[in-house]
Design a protein around this motif. Structure first.
Motif, short mmCIF file in Angstrom:
data_model
loop_
_atom_site.label_atom_id
_atom_site.label_comp_id
_atom_site.label_asym_id
_atom_site.label_seq_id
_atom_site.Cartn_x
_atom_site.Cartn_y
_atom_site.Cartn_z
N VAL A 14 -5.41 46.75 -2.34
CA VAL A 14 -4.22 47.48 -2.79
C VAL A 14 -3.13 47.44 -1.74
CG1 VAL A 14 -3.33 49.75 -3.38
CG2 VAL A 14 -5.44 48.95 -4.41
N ALA A 15 -3.52 47.53 -0.46
CA ALA A 15 -2.53 47.61 0.61
C ALA A 15 -2.07 46.25 1.12
CB ALA A 15 -3.10 48.42 1.78
N GLU A 16 -2.95 45.22 1.05
CA GLU A 16 -2.65 43.99 1.78
C GLU A 16 -2.64 42.70 0.97
OE1 GLU A 16 -5.39 43.79 5.01
OE2 GLU A 16 -5.00 45.84 5.69
N ALA A 17 -3.56 42.55 0.04
CA ALA A 17 -3.75 41.24 -0.59
C ALA A 17 -2.58 40.86 -1.49
CB ALA A 17 -5.04 41.24 -1.40
N ALA A 18 -2.18 39.62 -1.39
CA ALA A 18 -1.12 39.11 -2.25
C ALA A 18 -1.71 38.67 -3.58
CB ALA A 18 -0.44 37.92 -1.58
N VAL A 19 -0.91 38.79 -4.63
CA VAL A 19 -1.36 38.32 -5.93
C VAL A 19 -1.35 36.80 -5.91
CG1 VAL A 19 -0.81 38.21 -8.39
CG2 VAL A 19 -0.46 40.34 -7.12
N PRO A 20 -2.48 36.14 -6.24
CA PRO A 20 -2.52 34.67 -6.25
C PRO A 20 -1.44 34.10 -7.17
CG PRO A 20 -4.73 35.57 -6.44
CD PRO A 20 -3.78 36.73 -6.58
N GLY A 21 -0.87 32.98 -6.76
CA GLY A 21 0.23 32.39 -7.50
C GLY A 21 -0.09 32.08 -8.95
N HIS A 22 -1.32 31.62 -9.22
CA HIS A 22 -1.65 31.27 -10.61
C HIS A 22 -1.66 32.51 -11.51
CE1 HIS A 22 -5.63 32.17 -8.85
NE2 HIS A 22 -6.01 32.52 -10.07
N TRP A 23 -1.94 33.69 -10.92
CA TRP A 23 -1.93 34.90 -11.72
C TRP A 23 -0.50 35.33 -12.06
CZ3 TRP A 23 -5.30 36.64 -14.76
CH2 TRP A 23 -6.66 36.49 -14.50
N THR A 24 0.44 35.03 -11.18
CA THR A 24 1.84 35.32 -11.48
C THR A 24 2.25 34.60 -12.74
OG1 THR A 24 2.32 35.59 -9.12
CG2 THR A 24 4.19 35.23 -10.58
N GLN A 25 1.81 33.34 -12.86
CA GLN A 25 2.12 32.55 -14.06
C GLN A 25 1.41 33.11 -15.29
OE1 GLN A 25 4.35 30.22 -14.46
NE2 GLN A 25 3.84 29.98 -16.63
N VAL A 26 0.14 33.49 -15.13
CA VAL A 26 -0.61 34.07 -16.26
C VAL A 26 0.10 35.32 -16.76
CG1 VAL A 26 -2.75 35.27 -16.90
CG2 VAL A 26 -2.86 33.15 -15.58
N LEU A 27 0.52 36.19 -15.84
CA LEU A 27 1.19 37.42 -16.23
C LEU A 27 2.50 37.12 -16.96
CD1 LEU A 27 0.85 40.50 -15.98
CD2 LEU A 27 2.28 40.39 -13.94
N ALA A 28 3.26 36.15 -16.46
CA ALA A 28 4.52 35.78 -17.11
C ALA A 28 4.28 35.28 -18.53
CB ALA A 28 5.24 34.72 -16.28
N ALA A 32 5.43 36.99 -22.19
CA ALA A 32 6.31 36.25 -23.09
C ALA A 32 5.71 36.10 -24.48
CB ALA A 32 6.59 34.86 -22.50
N ASN A 33 4.46 36.52 -24.65
CA ASN A 33 3.75 36.37 -25.91
C ASN A 33 3.72 37.71 -26.65
OD1 ASN A 33 1.82 36.09 -27.98
ND2 ASN A 33 0.59 34.65 -26.79
N VAL A 34 4.21 37.74 -27.86
CA VAL A 34 4.30 39.00 -28.60
C VAL A 34 2.93 39.63 -28.84
CG1 VAL A 34 4.18 37.88 -30.87
CG2 VAL A 34 5.35 40.09 -30.64
N ALA A 189 -0.64 42.78 -21.37
CA ALA A 189 0.11 43.17 -20.17
C ALA A 189 1.31 44.00 -20.57
CB ALA A 189 0.58 41.93 -19.41
N LEU A 190 1.63 44.96 -19.74
CA LEU A 190 2.86 45.73 -19.94
C LEU A 190 4.02 44.89 -19.44
CD1 LEU A 190 4.06 48.50 -20.75
CD2 LEU A 190 3.86 49.16 -18.35
N GLY A 191 5.08 44.87 -20.21
CA GLY A 191 6.22 44.05 -19.82
C GLY A 191 6.96 44.62 -18.63
N PRO A 192 7.84 43.81 -18.04
CA PRO A 192 8.67 44.29 -16.94
C PRO A 192 9.68 45.30 -17.45
CG PRO A 192 9.42 42.15 -17.65
CD PRO A 192 8.15 42.43 -18.40
N ALA A 193 10.46 45.87 -16.53
CA ALA A 193 11.46 46.87 -16.93
C ALA A 193 12.34 46.30 -18.03
CB ALA A 193 12.30 47.26 -15.71
N ASP A 194 12.71 47.15 -18.97
CA ASP A 194 13.46 46.71 -20.14
C ASP A 194 14.70 45.91 -19.73
OD1 ASP A 194 11.61 48.13 -21.53
OD2 ASP A 194 12.89 49.90 -21.81
N GLY A 195 14.86 44.74 -20.36
CA GLY A 195 16.04 43.93 -20.10
C GLY A 195 15.86 42.92 -18.99
#
Length: 226
Positions: A14-28, A32-34, A189-195
């Motif tokens: 929670v304090a230190e680990a970075a989110v792996p790059g491939h997960w950033t893409q998965v989340l995006a 984007a999928n309804v 996944a919960l979307g990012p802030a509206d807009g």
């Protein structure tokens, strides 16, 4: 990350680990999928109350910062309107978000229509797993004793899932870990802030936005209808 020798590393997640790059893409892609995405507005419209069960305030802030800020913002907007002497245009019933510890939850006292976010039962800490499993059993029993319109929505969130789960692009459907199968059919996944652009970096108040398992009614209906 569930072996004993790995727990010190996962405990620093929670304090230190970075989110792996491939997960950033998965989340995006999920945002984007309804069928795998909800906005804060949709959560506000569907949930009577939101209850986040977390092992520590740090975990709640890291995983649910966006949700907490979004609901606080809406509550502040309503307070401003009411202070001006009118509630026109404001929600009559703004759902609230409550964060509680693992030992504080009393299933019988949870209001009908509440969305309960529980730590995933296989997330890496023995004590957390045991507590979450116990809470989930109690909530399932509570739901079975309630009328249909009085029931709760149970959702699990993976605190350490970023470190061990295989994303769909790597054949992780279903995710298999330590003998447990998690179907991506129930993931969202919960979307990012509206807009905001769902693929933009740094668009979330959450340090590590979790992927949720357990479909709320609005997403289940959307998938059925689709």
């Amino acid at each position: 990350m569930r072996h004993d020798e790995e727990r010190p590393r996962s405990s620093r997640f929670v304090a230190e680990a970075a989110v792996p790059g491939h997960w950033t893409q998965v989340l995006a892609e999920m945002r984007a999928n309804v069928f795998t995405h909800l906005t804060l507005e949709e959560v506000r419209a569907e949930a009577v109350h939101v209850l986040v069960v977390a092992p520590s305030p740090d975990v709640a802030r890291a995983c649910f910062g966006e949700l907490l800020e979004g609901f606080t913002s809406r509550s502040d907007e309503r307070a401003d309107v009411e202070a001006a002497g009118s509630v026109a245009g404001a929600d009559a019933d703004v759902p609230s978000v409550e964060v509680i510890g693992l030992e504080e939850l009393v299933p019988a006292r949870v209001p009908a229509g509440t969305w309960v976010f529980l730590p995933h039962r296989q997330d890496g800490w023995t004590e957390l797993e045991e507590a979450s499993e116990r809470l989930r059993r109690a909530l399932v029993k509570e739901n079975s004793d309630r009328e249909a319109d009085e029931r709760l929505t149970l959702i699990e969130f993976g605190i350490n899932m970023w470190l061990w789960a295989e994303p769909p692009s790597s054949g992780g459907d279903p995710v298999c870990h330590a003998g447990e199968l998690i179907s991506w059919e129930s993931a969202w996944a919960l979307g990012p802030a509206d807009g905001c652009d769902p693929g933009a970096a740094g668009d979330s108040a959450s340090a590590r936005p979790p992927i949720y398992f357990g479909l709320p009614p609005v997403l289940r209906k959307r998938r059925w209808d689709g």
